[in-house]
Design an enzyme around this catalytic site. Structure first.
Site, short mmCIF file in Angstrom:
data_model
loop_
_atom_site.label_atom_id
_atom_site.label_comp_id
_atom_site.label_asym_id
_atom_site.label_seq_id
_atom_site.Cartn_x
_atom_site.Cartn_y
_atom_site.Cartn_z
CD GLU A 14 15.22 -5.47 3.52
OE1 GLU A 14 14.94 -4.29 3.27
OE2 GLU A 14 14.97 -6.39 2.75
N GLY A 80 3.45 0.45 -3.13
CA GLY A 80 2.03 0.73 -3.02
C GLY A 80 1.25 -0.27 -3.87
CG MET A 177 9.37 5.64 -5.84
SD MET A 177 9.48 6.90 -4.56
CE MET A 177 10.15 8.27 -5.48
CD GLU A 178 13.53 2.79 -4.92
OE1 GLU A 178 12.70 1.88 -4.67
OE2 GLU A 178 13.50 3.92 -4.41
CG ASP A 201 1.58 3.00 0.07
OD1 ASP A 201 2.79 2.76 0.27
OD2 ASP A 201 1.14 3.34 -1.04
N1 ADE Z 1 6.81 2.85 -2.06
C1 ADE Z 1 5.90 2.49 -1.15
N2 ADE Z 1 4.69 2.96 -1.46
C2 ADE Z 1 4.85 3.65 -2.62
C3 ADE Z 1 3.96 4.39 -3.43
N3 ADE Z 1 2.69 4.53 -3.12
N4 ADE Z 1 4.47 4.98 -4.54
C4 ADE Z 1 5.78 4.86 -4.85
N5 ADE Z 1 6.65 4.18 -4.09
C5 ADE Z 1 6.20 3.58 -2.99
#
Ligand code: ADE
Length: 233
Positions: A14, A80, A177-178, A201
């Site tokens: 990207e 997610g 996560m960020e 997901d």
């Molecule tokens: N990034 C993509 N999917 C995630 C998930 N299920 N948990 C944390 N970070 C993610």
């Protein structure tokens, strides 16, 4: 309106594709980061991959503020889903962000509340969220667009019990996560921000579509979106 946009991406391809679209560009090594600076659709931008997790993101965000004087921050990446209506490939545009793993419950604080701060839920820039929505409908008409809270924590959520816990405790649309780490650093520096996340997901460990296929599509969507947003700024 904004002088320089800091874009913190998650995926190498990207960043590379955005860099390919830039003009007057250069690459600089700063610490362990590679910073791609130049003009995207005529707008001054710096693009960088932070690395995974809140510490990498916080340090990277502050570096962009200090060294590049960015005055708007955008974080892209994957997440997610926490809402059954949201499909893989859809985009979540942040309304606000919080850290779901901030836990000072033992001191009487609610989960997610940062002790001794006046703010734990960081509100994203509404005007930029509107622009992202409008532009995304135009350039990526095939995907769903959602607005809502982004939950961040140093954990990849991949089991139903943990997902159910997040859903019941926080009103989040997606988890990653960020984003909230960038949001907090943006807040500390009085800089507006936006998080844009493509859903990869369902955050419950369930079977997924082919990840590399998903990533390719997410990159196409993000690059189109960011390029056109830069054009409108
Ligand atoms: N990034 C993509 N999917 C995630 C998930 N299920 N948990 C944390 N970070 C993610």
């Amino acid at each position: 309106m904004y002088e320089k946009i800091g874009i913190i991406g998650a995926m190498e391809d990207e960043v590379r594709e955005l860099f390919a679209l830039m003009e007057d560009k250069k690459i600089e090594d700063v610490g362990r980061w590679k910073v791609y600076a130049g003009k995207l659709s005529g707008k001054d931008c710096v693009i960088v991959r932070s690395g995974i997790g809140k510490v990498n993101m916080a340090a990277c965000t502050q570096m962009l503020v200090d060294k590049y004087a960015v005055d708007f921050l955008i974080n892209t990446g994957v997440a997610g889903s926490l809402d059954a209506q949201i499909n893989i490939g859809d985009i979540v545009i942040s309304t606000d962000c919080l850290q779901h793993d901030m836990d000072a419950v033992a001191f009487g604080y609610a989960l997610g509340v940062i002790p001794q701060m006046d703010c734990s839920v960081f509100v994203a820039d509404e005007k930029m969220a509107e622009l992202a929505d409008k532009v995304c409908r135009e350039v990526n008409p095939e995907i769903g667009i959602w607005h809502g809270r982004v939950l961040s924590g140093d954990v990849f959520v991949a089991d139903k019990a943990r997902k159910d816990h997040l859903v019941s405790r926080f009103d989040g649309k997606c988890t990653e996560m960020e984003g909230a780490a960038m949001a907090q650093v943006a807040y500390l520096n009085n800089i507006p921000f936006l998080v844009l996340r493509a859903i990869s997901d369902k955050a419950d460990g369930s079977a997924n579509m082919d990840y590399s296929q998903f990533e390719k599509q997410a990159i196409v969507h993000n690059v189109r979106l960011l390029d056109k947003m830069a054009d409108k700024l």
